[in-house]
Motif scaffolding. Sequence first.
Motif, short mmCIF file in Angstrom:
data_model
loop_
_atom_site.label_atom_id
_atom_site.label_comp_id
_atom_site.label_asym_id
_atom_site.label_seq_id
_atom_site.Cartn_x
_atom_site.Cartn_y
_atom_site.Cartn_z
N GLY A 109 0.47 -1.58 0.26
CA GLY A 109 0.20 -0.12 0.27
C GLY A 109 0.72 1.03 -0.06
N LEU A 110 2.11 1.24 0.38
CA LEU A 110 3.21 2.20 -0.10
C LEU A 110 3.97 2.23 -0.94
N GLU A 111 3.12 1.60 -2.25
CA GLU A 111 4.09 2.09 -3.05
C GLU A 111 4.79 2.70 -3.75
N GLY A 112 5.84 3.29 -4.22
CA GLY A 112 6.11 4.56 -5.02
C GLY A 112 7.01 5.18 -3.73
N LYS A 113 7.08 5.13 -3.19
CA LYS A 113 7.35 6.18 -1.71
C LYS A 113 8.72 5.49 -2.20
N ASN A 114 9.79 6.10 -1.10
CA ASN A 114 10.97 6.37 -1.61
C ASN A 114 12.33 4.45 -0.10
N ARG A 115 12.16 4.36 -0.57
CA ARG A 115 12.26 3.04 0.25
C ARG A 115 14.14 3.12 -0.33
#
Length: 361
Positions: free
Chosen positions: A346-352
């Motif tokens: 659900g937190l795809e696309g955030k800085n990892r």
Amino acid sequence: MNVKQLTVRNFRNAEENIITFDPGVNIICGENAAGKTNLLEAVFYFAAGKSFRNCKDRELIRFGCESANIEIVFSDENGVEKKMSAAIGKNFRRVIKIGEYRITKLSEYLGLFRAVIFTPDHLNLVKGAPENRRRFLDMAICQSFPKYAQSLSEYNKCVAQKNALLKRGAADDLLLEVYNERIASLSGSITVNRKKYTLRLEEEAAKFLDDMSGGREKLRCEYRAQCGEADTAEEIREKYRVILKDRLAAEKERAQALYGAHKDDFNVTLNRRSAKIYGSQGQQRSAVLALKLAEGELSARLTGEYPVFLLDDILSELDAGRKEYILSRLDGRQVIITGCESEIFGLEGKNRVFVKDGKTE
Ligand SMILES: Nc1ncnc2c1ncn2[C@@H]1O[C@H](COP(=O)(O)OP(=O)(O)OP(=O)(O)O)[C@@H](O)[C@H]1O
Ligand SMILES: [Mg+2]
């Protein structure tokens, strides 16, 4: 407020690591014991001047090393960049710098970088012993009112010295009187500050909980001073003067400082009933979440800028509804979240940032 870069050297399980963060949501992921929480600990060190894990500075130094170094580069709302660093050694007093300027007092740098940390341990805010609640209030107030940190540090030293004196037995009454006078007077200012903060916290937290529970839960936070009802610092000081004089024998017998602001507490109620005694797990979790969000909101009100939110492992603790709620409420703020790979859907696309054995990949 935004952390742009964190550098750690020989800090906990990290040998050397430089991590850059985005202004929005950042996710630190990795397996258990990879070193995720250690990175949040390094960031929060600059907000509190100590670890949030309530440990000694020397425990932060990598096993087998003599010193640890950490540094953050962050920017305020106006985009002004600042750098803070800390050198923590086994054999020297820690050195904290703002840019190249070496600071000597905690109050000189507290408040410069502000962060709110939220970990599964924070459930103790409702469930745990009073010291959890006092620590929460103190850490939050120190960041918004650095002068409070000075009074608190003086107070804690005074209580420690009084305890040491009482433990030695044959206490010097004259010296005890000097400590008691300081304890009474500092309890006055500390209690008043905590009471004021609790009132504002209650107002904000009640709004969050109202929102989260669809108006079903009414949260209240009531500060309980050990000296009983008193409004001003002077009234509180006078009450403690009397208490400390009257109970001197009891303190000597127990060889412990039993009276003062270090014995205060606050009580969280939901619909007028103690959340600690009657709250369900879910209600307690929601209350803590509301208190933590309120802490961030209050920091923004008091300083004009949102702090950085550090969420340690809470995604595994919160159900889908609460997880969604917290992320929606933190939209637009800088958030650094830790979690295992499977928890961050659900937190795809955030800085990892991936961590393994203390090293980012
Ligand atoms: N001073 C130290 N020197 C070296 N290693 C340390 C030190 N202090 C702690 N560690 C180790 O750092 C490792 C990582 O700790 P950390 O709490 O950051 O893990 P984590 O990635 O948050 O794990 P979890 O998902 O289980 O919460 C632990 O194995 C711990 O033993
Ligand atoms: Mg962890």
